[in-house]
Design a protein around this motif. Structure first.
Motif, PDB file in Angstrom:
ATOM      1  N   UNK A   1      39.276  39.420  32.141  1.00  0.00           N
ATOM      2  CA  UNK A   1      38.550  38.611  32.957  1.00  0.00           C
ATOM      3  C   UNK A   1      37.257  39.276  33.067  1.00  0.00           C
ATOM      4  N   UNK A   2      36.103  38.761  33.687  1.00  0.00           N
ATOM      5  CA  UNK A   2      34.967  39.322  33.724  1.00  0.00           C
ATOM      6  C   UNK A   2      34.798  40.605  34.647  1.00  0.00           C
ATOM      7  N   UNK A   3      35.916  40.884  35.524  1.00  0.00           N
ATOM      8  CA  UNK A   3      35.947  41.862  36.307  1.00  0.00           C
ATOM      9  C   UNK A   3      36.247  43.224  35.402  1.00  0.00           C
ATOM     10  N   UNK A   4      37.362  42.779  34.563  1.00  0.00           N
ATOM     11  CA  UNK A   4      37.798  43.878  33.643  1.00  0.00           C
ATOM     12  C   UNK A   4      36.738  44.204  32.606  1.00  0.00           C
ATOM     13  N   UNK A   5      36.142  43.315  32.103  1.00  0.00           N
ATOM     14  CA  UNK A   5      34.941  43.742  31.297  1.00  0.00           C
ATOM     15  C   UNK A   5      33.842  44.656  31.908  1.00  0.00           C
ATOM     16  N   UNK A   6      33.580  44.170  33.066  1.00  0.00           N
ATOM     17  CA  UNK A   6      32.599  44.977  33.956  1.00  0.00           C
ATOM     18  C   UNK A   6      32.991  46.149  34.275  1.00  0.00           C
ATOM     19  N   UNK A   7      34.116  46.440  34.405  1.00  0.00           N
ATOM     20  CA  UNK A   7      34.849  47.746  34.769  1.00  0.00           C
ATOM     21  C   UNK A   7      34.468  48.826  33.455  1.00  0.00           C
ATOM     22  N   UNK A   8      35.155  48.140  32.441  1.00  0.00           N
ATOM     23  CA  UNK A   8      34.715  48.653  31.095  1.00  0.00           C
ATOM     24  C   UNK A   8      33.239  49.491  30.988  1.00  0.00           C
ATOM     25  N   UNK A   9      32.238  48.249  31.035  1.00  0.00           N
ATOM     26  CA  UNK A   9      31.054  48.907  30.986  1.00  0.00           C
ATOM     27  C   UNK A   9      30.719  49.717  32.057  1.00  0.00           C
TER      28      UNK A   9
ATOM     29  N   UNK B   1      37.403  47.342  39.911  1.00  0.00           N
ATOM     30  CA  UNK B   1      38.800  47.520  39.697  1.00  0.00           C
ATOM     31  C   UNK B   1      39.576  46.551  40.668  1.00  0.00           C
ATOM     32  N   UNK B   2      39.161  46.748  42.049  1.00  0.00           N
ATOM     33  CA  UNK B   2      39.765  46.024  43.172  1.00  0.00           C
ATOM     34  C   UNK B   2      39.601  44.566  42.883  1.00  0.00           C
ATOM     35  N   UNK B   3      38.694  44.019  42.352  1.00  0.00           N
ATOM     36  CA  UNK B   3      38.643  42.551  42.030  1.00  0.00           C
ATOM     37  C   UNK B   3      39.598  42.194  40.984  1.00  0.00           C
ATOM     38  N   UNK B   4      39.565  43.048  39.928  1.00  0.00           N
ATOM     39  CA  UNK B   4      40.409  42.679  38.932  1.00  0.00           C
ATOM     40  C   UNK B   4      41.855  42.791  39.381  1.00  0.00           C
TER      41      UNK B   4
ATOM     42  N   UNK C   1      44.237  39.270  39.517  1.00  0.00           N
ATOM     43  CA  UNK C   1      45.795  39.217  38.866  1.00  0.00           C
ATOM     44  C   UNK C   1      46.711  38.742  39.824  1.00  0.00           C
ATOM     45  N   UNK C   2      46.708  39.448  41.160  1.00  0.00           N
ATOM     46  CA  UNK C   2      47.761  39.115  42.210  1.00  0.00           C
ATOM     47  C   UNK C   2      47.496  37.720  42.785  1.00  0.00           C
ATOM     48  N   UNK C   3      46.252  37.321  42.676  1.00  0.00           N
ATOM     49  CA  UNK C   3      46.265  35.822  43.122  1.00  0.00           C
ATOM     50  C   UNK C   3      46.501  34.727  42.152  1.00  0.00           C
ATOM     51  N   UNK C   4      46.535  35.162  40.795  1.00  0.00           N
ATOM     52  CA  UNK C   4      46.994  34.147  39.764  1.00  0.00           C
ATOM     53  C   UNK C   4      48.478  34.368  39.908  1.00  0.00           C
ATOM     54  N   UNK C   5      49.014  35.426  40.010  1.00  0.00           N
ATOM     55  CA  UNK C   5      50.530  35.386  40.104  1.00  0.00           C
ATOM     56  C   UNK C   5      51.143  34.621  41.254  1.00  0.00           C
TER      57      UNK C   5
ATOM     58  N   UNK D   1      40.863  34.400  50.446  1.00  0.00           N
ATOM     59  CA  UNK D   1      41.156  35.470  49.618  1.00  0.00           C
ATOM     60  C   UNK D   1      40.421  35.341  48.215  1.00  0.00           C
ATOM     61  N   UNK D   2      40.821  34.038  47.587  1.00  0.00           N
ATOM     62  CA  UNK D   2      40.168  34.019  46.301  1.00  0.00           C
ATOM     63  C   UNK D   2      38.687  33.688  46.322  1.00  0.00           C
ATOM     64  N   UNK D   3      38.210  33.167  47.379  1.00  0.00           N
ATOM     65  CA  UNK D   3      36.738  32.717  47.566  1.00  0.00           C
ATOM     66  C   UNK D   3      36.067  34.243  47.783  1.00  0.00           C
ATOM     67  N   UNK D   4      36.768  35.040  48.275  1.00  0.00           N
ATOM     68  CA  UNK D   4      36.151  36.492  48.537  1.00  0.00           C
ATOM     69  C   UNK D   4      35.886  37.327  47.231  1.00  0.00           C
ATOM     70  N   UNK D   5      36.779  37.078  46.156  1.00  0.00           N
ATOM     71  CA  UNK D   5      36.800  38.099  44.932  1.00  0.00           C
ATOM     72  C   UNK D   5      35.435  37.945  44.195  1.00  0.00           C
TER      73      UNK D   5
END
Length: 189
Positions: free
Chosen positions: A1-9, A83-86, A90-94, A129-133
């Motif tokens: 996801x974008x959050x994970x890619x941004x975390x890597x940067x 990282x919290x967003x990522x 994932x939790x919301x998707x589950x 919750x999903x809207x706040x991400x």
């Protein structure tokens, strides 16, 4: 996801800038050696200078700059939010996948809006919750831009203003994408 890619940067910046935070042991060792040499010379005279009665340098003495603290604080806060967003994504998707499994079946028998799982999603504010991400990720990006400005400013001030201009334009586009749909309902943003 974008959050994970941004975390890597962000992590690459954190790795680079966090090196400025540890105490420089060589500087402390040099100061302590000078203190020891001065005390040994003073001992030959049987006098100890008064300013050596209190420790000037020790293992807890920090040798980093305030800007290093700001840069790393902003970058670490940005990384934490990203990282919290990522994690929450994932939790919301589950949670949503579990919901779709519960309501599967023949189309005639499914009434998703009246089912207990759907009412649970409403009761526990899943939509909010999903809207706040995205807002959390946007906050992370704002902290990153602030840290990037401070970091680049320590390198070369002229480039820092280019970062501010680009960040400011991006922020204006962001505000525009929020305000324009409120003004014009046909706005695609």
């Amino acid at each position: 996801t974008q959050a994970s890619l941004f975390s890597a940067v962000i992590t690459t910046f954190v790795v680079q800038t966090a090196q400025a935070l540890p105490t420089d042991q060589a500087v402390i060792t040099n100061h302590l050696l000078v203190d020891i040499a001065t005390l040994l010379r003073a001992n030959g005279n049987a006098t100890i200078p008064g300013y050596y009665l209190s420790v000037r340098f020790g293992p807890d003495t920090s040798t980093f700059k305030t800007t290093d603290i700001w840069i790393n604080g902003l970058f670490f806060a940005s990384l934490s939010l990203s990282l919290a967003t990522a994690l929450l994504s994932v939790l919301a998707k589950q949670w949503l996948q579990a919901y779709t499994i519960v309501i599967s079946g023949p189309a005639k028998e499914i009434r998703p809006y009246s089912s207990p799982p759907f009412r649970g999603l409403e009761k526990w504010k899943m939509h909010e919750i999903i809207g706040a991400l995205p807002l959390i990720l946007h906050s992370s990006l704002a902290l990153f831009f602030a840290g990037l400005f401070v970091f680049v400013r320590t390198l070369y001030e002229g480039i820092a203003y280019v970062v501010v201009i680009i960040g400011g334009l991006a922020f204006l586009c962001y505000l525009g994408s929020i305000i324009l749909p409120a003004i014009d309902l046909q706005c695609p943003y």
